[in-house]
Design a protein around this motif. Structure first.
Motif, PDB file in Angstrom:
ATOM      1  N   MET A  39       0.963  -1.213   0.011  1.00  0.00           N
ATOM      2  CA  MET A  39       0.006   0.046   0.059  1.00  0.00           C
ATOM      3  C   MET A  39       0.864   1.321   0.022  1.00  0.00           C
ATOM      4  O   MET A  39       0.333   2.140  -0.713  1.00  0.00           O
ATOM      5  CB  MET A  39      -0.900  -0.025   1.237  1.00  0.00           C
ATOM      6  CG  MET A  39      -1.699  -1.084   1.457  1.00  0.00           C
ATOM      7  SD  MET A  39      -2.688  -1.047   2.954  1.00  0.00           S
ATOM      8  CE  MET A  39      -3.502  -2.701   3.070  1.00  0.00           C
ATOM      9  N   ARG A  40       2.107   1.235   0.584  1.00  0.00           N
ATOM     10  CA  ARG A  40       2.798   2.322   0.856  1.00  0.00           C
ATOM     11  C   ARG A  40       1.900   3.479   1.442  1.00  0.00           C
ATOM     12  O   ARG A  40       1.993   4.717   0.741  1.00  0.00           O
ATOM     13  CB  ARG A  40       3.449   2.782  -0.442  1.00  0.00           C
ATOM     14  CG  ARG A  40       4.337   1.853  -1.007  1.00  0.00           C
ATOM     15  CD  ARG A  40       5.143   2.109  -2.281  1.00  0.00           C
ATOM     16  NE  ARG A  40       5.869   1.290  -3.102  1.00  0.00           N
ATOM     17  CZ  ARG A  40       7.038   0.885  -2.563  1.00  0.00           C
ATOM     18  NH1 ARG A  40       7.638   2.013  -1.572  1.00  0.00           N
ATOM     19  NH2 ARG A  40       7.626   0.107  -2.965  1.00  0.00           N
ATOM     20  N   ILE A  41       1.339   3.176   2.501  1.00  0.00           N
ATOM     21  CA  ILE A  41       0.346   4.023   3.001  1.00  0.00           C
ATOM     22  C   ILE A  41       0.869   5.430   3.579  1.00  0.00           C
ATOM     23  O   ILE A  41       2.052   5.291   4.331  1.00  0.00           O
ATOM     24  CB  ILE A  41      -0.735   3.323   4.307  1.00  0.00           C
ATOM     25  CG1 ILE A  41      -1.788   3.932   4.344  1.00  0.00           C
ATOM     26  CG2 ILE A  41       0.266   3.288   5.438  1.00  0.00           C
ATOM     27  CD1 ILE A  41      -2.966   3.260   5.099  1.00  0.00           C
ATOM     28  N   LEU A  42       0.035   6.607   3.593  1.00  0.00           N
ATOM     29  CA  LEU A  42       0.606   7.632   3.876  1.00  0.00           C
ATOM     30  C   LEU A  42      -0.342   8.406   5.051  1.00  0.00           C
ATOM     31  O   LEU A  42      -1.627   8.016   4.998  1.00  0.00           O
ATOM     32  CB  LEU A  42       0.830   8.705   2.384  1.00  0.00           C
ATOM     33  CG  LEU A  42       1.621   8.205   1.649  1.00  0.00           C
ATOM     34  CD1 LEU A  42       1.550   9.299   0.372  1.00  0.00           C
ATOM     35  CD2 LEU A  42       3.041   8.180   1.944  1.00  0.00           C
ATOM     36  N   ALA A  43       0.173   9.459   5.513  1.00  0.00           N
ATOM     37  CA  ALA A  43      -0.717  10.012   6.484  1.00  0.00           C
ATOM     38  C   ALA A  43      -2.089  10.747   5.697  1.00  0.00           C
ATOM     39  O   ALA A  43      -1.997  11.173   4.658  1.00  0.00           O
ATOM     40  CB  ALA A  43      -0.054  11.377   6.948  1.00  0.00           C
ATOM     41  N   GLU A  44      -3.025  10.449   6.488  1.00  0.00           N
ATOM     42  CA  GLU A  44      -4.526  11.034   6.013  1.00  0.00           C
ATOM     43  C   GLU A  44      -5.309  10.049   5.095  1.00  0.00           C
ATOM     44  O   GLU A  44      -6.217  10.628   4.457  1.00  0.00           O
ATOM     45  CB  GLU A  44      -4.480  12.542   5.616  1.00  0.00           C
ATOM     46  CG  GLU A  44      -3.916  13.295   6.777  1.00  0.00           C
ATOM     47  CD  GLU A  44      -4.036  14.895   6.216  1.00  0.00           C
ATOM     48  OE1 GLU A  44      -4.521  15.071   5.233  1.00  0.00           O
ATOM     49  OE2 GLU A  44      -3.602  15.498   7.205  1.00  0.00           O
ATOM     50  N   GLU A  45      -4.376   9.191   4.762  1.00  0.00           N
ATOM     51  CA  GLU A  45      -5.004   8.263   3.590  1.00  0.00           C
ATOM     52  C   GLU A  45      -6.118   7.338   4.342  1.00  0.00           C
ATOM     53  O   GLU A  45      -5.969   7.330   5.803  1.00  0.00           O
ATOM     54  CB  GLU A  45      -4.003   7.418   2.644  1.00  0.00           C
ATOM     55  CG  GLU A  45      -3.183   8.380   1.853  1.00  0.00           C
ATOM     56  CD  GLU A  45      -2.623   7.271   1.000  1.00  0.00           C
ATOM     57  OE1 GLU A  45      -2.231   7.649  -0.318  1.00  0.00           O
ATOM     58  OE2 GLU A  45      -2.024   6.084   1.412  1.00  0.00           O
ATOM     59  N   THR A  46      -6.976   6.871   3.633  1.00  0.00           N
ATOM     60  CA  THR A  46      -7.814   5.870   4.432  1.00  0.00           C
ATOM     61  C   THR A  46      -7.825   4.370   4.247  1.00  0.00           C
ATOM     62  O   THR A  46      -7.435   3.773   3.099  1.00  0.00           O
ATOM     63  CB  THR A  46      -9.383   6.298   3.853  1.00  0.00           C
ATOM     64  OG1 THR A  46      -9.422   6.248   2.373  1.00  0.00           O
ATOM     65  CG2 THR A  46      -9.793   7.628   4.309  1.00  0.00           C
ATOM     66  N   ASP A  88     -17.318   9.681   3.389  1.00  0.00           N
ATOM     67  CA  ASP A  88     -18.040  10.629   2.639  1.00  0.00           C
ATOM     68  C   ASP A  88     -18.775  10.073   1.303  1.00  0.00           C
ATOM     69  O   ASP A  88     -18.654  10.814   0.296  1.00  0.00           O
ATOM     70  CB  ASP A  88     -17.679  11.835   2.670  1.00  0.00           C
ATOM     71  CG  ASP A  88     -17.393  12.529   4.131  1.00  0.00           C
ATOM     72  OD1 ASP A  88     -18.216  12.455   4.987  1.00  0.00           O
ATOM     73  OD2 ASP A  88     -16.628  13.183   4.498  1.00  0.00           O
ATOM     74  N   GLY A  89     -18.495   8.753   1.306  1.00  0.00           N
ATOM     75  CA  GLY A  89     -18.903   8.042  -0.193  1.00  0.00           C
ATOM     76  C   GLY A  89     -17.761   8.191  -1.139  1.00  0.00           C
ATOM     77  O   GLY A  89     -18.235   7.696  -2.162  1.00  0.00           O
ATOM     78  N   LEU A  90     -16.670   8.514  -0.658  1.00  0.00           N
ATOM     79  CA  LEU A  90     -15.621   8.508  -1.670  1.00  0.00           C
ATOM     80  C   LEU A  90     -15.016   7.276  -2.041  1.00  0.00           C
ATOM     81  O   LEU A  90     -14.098   7.117  -3.050  1.00  0.00           O
ATOM     82  CB  LEU A  90     -14.467   9.539  -1.528  1.00  0.00           C
ATOM     83  CG  LEU A  90     -15.020  11.179  -1.462  1.00  0.00           C
ATOM     84  CD1 LEU A  90     -13.994  12.128  -0.781  1.00  0.00           C
ATOM     85  CD2 LEU A  90     -15.526  11.525  -2.818  1.00  0.00           C
ATOM     86  N   GLY A  91     -14.885   6.406  -0.913  1.00  0.00           N
ATOM     87  CA  GLY A  91     -14.168   4.856  -1.041  1.00  0.00           C
ATOM     88  C   GLY A  91     -12.838   5.248  -0.134  1.00  0.00           C
ATOM     89  O   GLY A  91     -12.468   6.229  -0.175  1.00  0.00           O
ATOM     90  N   TYR A  92     -12.313   3.965   0.036  1.00  0.00           N
ATOM     91  CA  TYR A  92     -11.101   3.781   0.656  1.00  0.00           C
ATOM     92  C   TYR A  92      -9.623   3.726  -0.141  1.00  0.00           C
ATOM     93  O   TYR A  92     -10.028   3.416  -1.153  1.00  0.00           O
ATOM     94  CB  TYR A  92     -11.189   2.567   1.648  1.00  0.00           C
ATOM     95  CG  TYR A  92     -12.201   2.642   2.340  1.00  0.00           C
ATOM     96  CD1 TYR A  92     -11.950   2.989   4.026  1.00  0.00           C
ATOM     97  CD2 TYR A  92     -13.583   2.134   2.285  1.00  0.00           C
ATOM     98  CE1 TYR A  92     -12.849   3.098   4.779  1.00  0.00           C
ATOM     99  CE2 TYR A  92     -14.643   2.308   3.408  1.00  0.00           C
ATOM    100  CZ  TYR A  92     -14.221   2.705   4.524  1.00  0.00           C
ATOM    101  OH  TYR A  92     -15.121   2.731   5.413  1.00  0.00           O
ATOM    102  N   ASP A  93      -8.867   4.635   0.195  1.00  0.00           N
ATOM    103  CA  ASP A  93      -7.546   4.423  -0.324  1.00  0.00           C
ATOM    104  C   ASP A  93      -6.781   3.179  -0.655  1.00  0.00           C
ATOM    105  O   ASP A  93      -6.216   2.610  -1.736  1.00  0.00           O
ATOM    106  CB  ASP A  93      -6.833   5.637  -0.052  1.00  0.00           C
ATOM    107  CG  ASP A  93      -7.069   6.966  -0.274  1.00  0.00           C
ATOM    108  OD1 ASP A  93      -7.377   7.323  -1.118  1.00  0.00           O
ATOM    109  OD2 ASP A  93      -7.081   7.525   1.148  1.00  0.00           O
TER     110      ASP A  93
END
Length: 262
Positions: A32-39, A133-138
């Motif tokens: 994922m290489r997840i970053l701050a504020e990502e979901t 908010d309906g945008l989906g998950y990163d």
């Protein structure tokens, strides 16, 4: 290859961390290489690998949602996890299936009809997307144990029951829900080995520009260079455990070729 155990870390804890810790570190930091504020959405947060992934993501500043497949599981997760950066969503198991807490759900003899499956998806999707908010998950991590996860090597795997469509089984329904919950350019990481990815799910991932990645506990299939990387990952897991920046549920069963240690 041998890694020294940190002197302050209990031997049983170190052994128990090998599989779930490496799976979580690989998913969060390499896939994922997840970053701050990502979901991040975690399926199977009551699994050691799911719990570790949630902790690692929160430490990175991500916003985490844990999906529970039963009311009891949701209550337990809320007591342990719920806070400003972590929400728990209760998504009841598909009709005609068992939630099988901690493992991938299996289809009951009366698998849901196409209409029942569609109704479940239509009801579950808005609830699951609400924290975004309906945008989906990163990112989505399915940390649930695949049904054959602890089968001895060399033993035949139990064949999946025949189904008219991928969404006819619980595994197919959860996968379809996960794909629909991805944001644009999202990443779906799974421990599954036999995904029921149908044309609709494939098209949905393509339109989103999404990525599908797999993690497993089989390092012997890696090249020498990637085995070396895996050792670095394991070393980091042990360091985090020693520093108590990562905690895993106990006891955790560790499976070897012919024995298990709890």
């Amino acid at each position: 290859a041998v890694l020294p155990r940190p002197p302050a870390l209990d031997g049983a804890a170190a052994a128990a961390a090998i599989v779930p810790g490496v799976l979580a570190m690989t998913a969060v930091h390499l896939k994922m290489r997840i970053l701050a504020e990502e979901t991040l959405l975690v399926l199977g947060a009551d699994e050691p690998a799911g719990s570790a992934a949630a902790q690692l993501a929160l430490a990175q500043g991500a916003v985490v949602t844990l999906a529970a497949a039963s009311h009891e599981q949701a209550q337990a997760l809320r007591r342990a996890w719920e806070g400003p950066a972590c929400a728990v969503i209760e998504i009841l198991a598909p009709p005609g299936t068992s939630p099988a807490a901690g493992t991938a759900a299996t289809a009951a003899p009366g698998r849901p009809s196409a209409s029942a499956a569609a109704q479940w998806l239509d009801a579950a999707l808005p609830a699951l997307l609400a924290p975004t908010d309906g945008l989906g998950y990163d990112h989505i991590f399915d940390a649930r144990n695949p049904p054959d996860a602890h089968a001895p090597r060399g033993s035949p795997e139990e064949p999946a029951p025949p189904a008219a469509t991928p969404a006819a089984t619980a595994a197919g329904l959860w996968l379809s829900l996960s794909v629909r919950s991805l944001a644009a350019h999202g990443t779906l990481v799974t421990r599954g080995k036999s995904l029921e990815l149908g044309p609709e799910e494939s098209q949905a991932m393509a339109l989103r520009g999404a990525t599908l990645a797999f993690v497993n506990e089989a390092p012997w299939i890696l090249s020498p260079a990637r085995r070396s990387r895996l050792l670095h990952v394991l070393e980091e897991v042990l360091r985090k455990l020693e520093a108590r920046s990562l905690e895993l549920p106990h006891p955790v069963e560790v499976m070897f070729d012919a024995a298990s240690v709890a």
